[in-house]
Design a protein around this motif. Structure first.
Motif, short mmCIF file in Angstrom:
data_model
loop_
_atom_site.label_atom_id
_atom_site.label_comp_id
_atom_site.label_asym_id
_atom_site.label_seq_id
_atom_site.Cartn_x
_atom_site.Cartn_y
_atom_site.Cartn_z
N LYS C 13 0.84 -1.20 0.00
CA LYS C 13 0.00 0.00 0.00
C LYS C 13 0.87 1.25 0.00
O LYS C 13 1.76 1.39 0.84
CB LYS C 13 -0.92 0.01 1.23
N MET C 50 -7.65 -1.71 5.32
CA MET C 50 -7.84 -2.36 4.02
C MET C 50 -8.84 -3.50 4.12
O MET C 50 -9.62 -3.73 3.21
CB MET C 50 -6.49 -2.86 3.48
N THR C 53 -12.25 -2.29 4.07
CA THR C 53 -12.52 -1.65 2.77
C THR C 53 -12.50 -0.12 2.84
O THR C 53 -13.11 0.56 2.03
CB THR C 53 -13.87 -2.08 2.13
N GLU C 55 -9.49 1.45 2.81
CA GLU C 55 -8.37 1.77 1.92
C GLU C 55 -8.24 0.61 0.94
O GLU C 55 -8.46 -0.55 1.30
CB GLU C 55 -7.04 1.87 2.68
N GLU C 56 -7.85 0.94 -0.28
CA GLU C 56 -7.67 -0.11 -1.27
C GLU C 56 -6.19 -0.42 -1.41
O GLU C 56 -5.37 0.49 -1.51
CB GLU C 56 -8.22 0.37 -2.62
N THR C 58 -2.58 -1.19 -2.94
CA THR C 58 -1.97 -0.79 -4.20
C THR C 58 -1.71 -2.04 -5.05
O THR C 58 -1.89 -2.03 -6.26
CB THR C 58 -0.65 -0.04 -3.94
N ASP C 61 -3.43 -9.24 -2.80
CA ASP C 61 -4.83 -9.64 -2.62
C ASP C 61 -5.14 -9.92 -1.17
O ASP C 61 -4.28 -10.37 -0.41
CB ASP C 61 -5.12 -10.89 -3.44
N TRP C 70 -10.98 -7.35 -2.83
CA TRP C 70 -10.90 -6.13 -3.65
C TRP C 70 -11.02 -6.39 -5.14
O TRP C 70 -10.96 -5.46 -5.93
CB TRP C 70 -9.60 -5.39 -3.35
N LYS C 71 -11.13 -7.69 -5.51
CA LYS C 71 -11.31 -7.98 -6.93
C LYS C 71 -12.47 -8.92 -7.12
O LYS C 71 -12.80 -9.73 -6.24
CB LYS C 71 -10.03 -8.62 -7.50
N ARG C 80 -11.69 -4.69 -10.67
CA ARG C 80 -11.82 -4.02 -9.38
C ARG C 80 -13.23 -4.26 -8.82
O ARG C 80 -14.22 -4.17 -9.56
CB ARG C 80 -11.57 -2.53 -9.60
N LEU C 86 -18.21 -5.57 -2.49
CA LEU C 86 -17.64 -5.19 -1.20
C LEU C 86 -18.66 -5.39 -0.08
O LEU C 86 -18.34 -5.88 0.99
CB LEU C 86 -17.18 -3.72 -1.23
#
Lengths: 223, 236, 256
Positions: C13, C50, C53, C55-56, C58, C61, C70-71, C80, C86
């Motif tokens: 991140k 993270m 949810t 923060e996403e 960088t 997984d 996140w995917k 995404r 989510l």
């Protein structure tokens, strides 16, 4: 010096304009609130086009005078589109509503943005949908913040209703002008009475504003 | 009737003749309001309860009644009052009317500036044995004035937009000229649109300037809080 | 063997130029109590934000119950995650914040009831009972109709815990929950957490500076330093057996 007779004579004549002043105020206020929320929320939209289009509306109405907008709507709309806006009453209501709607949309937008970030995070942690976050958490708090500004703008709108006398609406000021042009020597008593009329109409709004300030101090997380 | 460019270009120079009056009136009204604002601020500091109450409500009265009516009062009614009556030109009436109306707002801004100065500053100034004049001059005003400059600037723009009210008593600004042109040629749309455009062209850039100024002042005077906030963001 | 409920796979991140997390690999098992310790700026809070949810990542997984957080899959490709995806996974996770983030326009009972009613669409009466029960459990049964502004910091934080618990998460995240409290109020909050750790079978991740407390209740301790998990193990392992110099110094400074 103060002629009681004149007072007794003038008062009821001015009072005839009360209905128009109050009805224009109420209608313009409702219209402006609707515009304020619509435009304020549009300016927070994710869609660039909606955002830009709304800010054009806001900037045009904030960037020019209400009196110019009123005259423009009064003369120009029938010429441009060949339609009458129903009546002068509607012209006044729409001009005041659009003008103050533009100002207040900034209040709506600002209040929503100023609800603390932690509130959104807590709402996410409770798994609320974006709409639920807005409806249950952000909006109720933003609304409290808006109250004082909204009541302040409502007082401004009351003052602005006096402009409709210039397009021939028979409000308090209109009757005042009629009496004055008939007898110039009565001008002092006439305008003092007109001012007192407006002040009496403003009083409840002034108290409402003070109340709104108290309410807004409670129940908001900002920082 | 439709939009007519010929009329537009014909009306343009005519309407523009009023710009001098509009701008001149704006500046004069504004300066008068700035000056009169001090007067209100001073009156509100007089330590007498009934007097304070009276001043507060006088300001409230002026502020919550229409400037248009106040203008009419000064222009039409004042000359009729026996003994004190004076006939004023449209320009002077507007300066007095709009100046008094907006001085009540300006006075509040001054007050907020003064009240924003921390109480400790007064105490520190007293502890250093400054005279009253020195306190104001050296300690209080230098801190009270800069933060309210953007707000005062906003009122300049607001004043600019209120000045067309003076056309109702015959002050020949751009709105007055547009109405005159309209009455003569029975063509209001183009001249009024010109007025709108002039207002937009002058007030929009000024508003952006004020916003920038505001941001600059904020960073200057709330440096500590901003620093704190940025650090808060950085600490994980 | 037990399957982990949360898996971090090489999670990075960055905030702008600064990379705060440089490859996190971590498994959290159902019911496990984990304490995350480390100097400020080491990225502790980011790890749990993270998962919540907020923060996403960088890159890398995070899996919750085997599902990529996140995917999501769309037309055979991993794209995404959208809000719907989510929200589906988020329902297993709850969080308590450093600054409480109670809703100031609601009473504390309403604070607890609003999400179960509107998000989980549960029966209002049942939710009310459960909320009252939960508030009683954190010692605030007599404050149901008070507003957050009428409470002390410690009380607010206990409400925040009750609010999260009423949602029945499988994983609870605690983000420096005592850092914003006056020292004399820290104890009452830690007591509640200790009670939860003992009696609840959900997984708990605590980011904290309360070192002794963390070492006391945690099954596993992570020492985060400079964006990586520099040391992990049971409290005993971390304290007594680690020869990580920075960890030893950190412990010396923060243990009483």
């Amino acid at each position: 010096m103060i002629k009681i007779n004149a007072l007794i004579e003038v008062f009821p004549q001015l009072a005839r304009g009360l209905g128009i002043t109050v009805s224009v105020l109420i209608a313009a206020a409702i219209f402006s609130y609707i515009m304020a929320f619509a435009a304020g929320l549009c300016r927070l939209s994710k869609n660039v086009f909606i955002r830009k289009a709304t800010s054009v509306y806001v900037e045009i109405f904030r960037g020019t005078s209400l009196i110019v907008q009123l005259f423009w709507l009064y003369y120009a709309i029938p010429m441009l589109f060949g339609i009458q806006l129903g009546s002068n009453w509607w012209t006044g209501v729409i001009a005041i509503g659009l003008n103050y709607g533009a100002y207040m949309s900034e209040v709506v937008r600002g209040s929503i943005l100023s609800v603390a970030k932690g509130q959104t995070e807590a709402a996410i942690a409770l798994n609320m949908s974006p709409f639920q976050r807005m409806r249950l958490v952000i909006f109720p708090q933003a609304l409290r913040m808006m109250l004082p500004e909204f009541s302040n703008y409502t007082i401004q709108m009351l003052k602005a209703t006096s402009l409709v006398s210039l397009i021939g609406m028979t409000d308090i000021l209109y009757y005042g002008d009629i009496i004055r042009s008939a007898n110039l020597s009565q001008a002092p008593i006439v305008y003092v009475l007109v001012l007192i009329f407006y002040f009496l109409l403003a009083l409840p709004l002034i108290f409402l504003q003070r109340k709104a300030e108290e309410i807004s101090k409670k129940g908001v997380a900002s920082q | 009737m439709k939009w007519n460019w010929e009329i537009f270009f014909d009306a343009f120079p005519f309407v523009l003749q009023g710009l001098g009056i509009t701008v001149g009136l704006t500046v004069t009204c504004y300066l008068f309001a700035l000056l009169l604002g001090f007067f209100w601020t001073f009156l509100r500091r007089v330590p007498s309860r009934p007097f304070h109450w009276f001043v507060t409500w006088a300001m409230e009265f002026i502020r919550s009644t229409p400037p248009l009516v106040q203008l009419f009062f000064i222009y039409y009614a004042w000359p009729m009052i026996p003994g004190v009556g004076v006939t004023l030109s449209p320009f002077a009436s507007a300066v007095l009317g709009l100046g008094i109306h907006f001085s009540t707002y300006i006075g509040e801004i001054y007050r907020s500036g003064i009240e924003s100065v921390d109480k400790g500053q007064w105490e520190a100034a007293t502890a250093l044995n400054f005279s009253t004049y020195q306190k104001w001059r050296k300690i209080i005003l230098p801190q009270a004035v800069p933060p309210v400059i953007p707000m005062l600037g906003n009122y300049f723009i607001i004043m600019f937009k209120e000045v067309p009210l003076a056309s109702t008593v015959g002050a020949a600004g751009i709105l007055y000229m547009a109405n005159t042109y309209g009455a003569r040629n029975w063509a209001y749309l183009e001249p009024l649109t010109i007025v709108g455009i002039i207002f937009l062209l002058l007030s929009y850039p000024s508003a952006i300037f004020i916003k920038k100024l505001e941001r600059k002042m904020n960073t200057r005077f709330d440096k500590n809080t901003i620093l704190e906030n940025s650090q808060k963001g950085a600490v994980l | 063997m037990l399957k982990p409920i949360v898996e971090y796979k090489d999670v990075h991140k960055s905030f702008g130029e600064v990379e705060v997390l440089k490859g996190i690999n971590l498994d959290i098992y159902p019911g496990e109590k984990i304490a995350v310790i480390g100097p400020s700026g080491s990225g502790k809070t980011t790890i749990i934000r993270m998962l919540m949810t907020l923060e996403e990542p960088t890159s890398g997984d995070i899996y919750v119950d085997g599902k990529n957080l996140w995917k999501m899959e769309k037309n055979g490709e991993m794209v995404r995650a959208n809000e719907k995806h989510l929200r589906e996974i988020r329902s297993d996770i709850g969080m308590v914040f450093q600054h409480f983030n109670l809703f100031p326009h609601m009473t504390i009972l309403e604070n607890c009831m609003t999400a179960p009613i509107h998000v989980k669409k549960e029966d209002k009466e049942e939710v009310r009972e459960r909320s009252i029960h939960m508030l009683e459990r954190v010692g605030l049964g007599d404050k149901l109709n008070n507003y957050p502004s009428q409470l002390s910091g410690g009380q607010k934080q206990r409400v925040a815990m009750a609010r999260a618990l009423v949602m029945r998460p499988k994983i609870m995240l605690f983000d420096e929950v005592t850092s914003a409290l006056d020292p004399e109020l820290v104890g009452e909050v830690l007591e509640v957490i200790r009670d939860l750790a003992k009696h609840e079978d959900m997984a708990m991740v605590l980011v904290t500076h309360e070192m002794d407390f963390a070492l006391d209740i945690a099954d596993k301790v992570l020492f985060l330093d400079k964006g990586i998990i520099a040391e992990q193990g049971t409290a005993r392992e971390v304290i007594e057996q680690s020869d990580n110099a920075r960890l030893q110094e950190f412990l010396r400074r923060f243990r009483k």
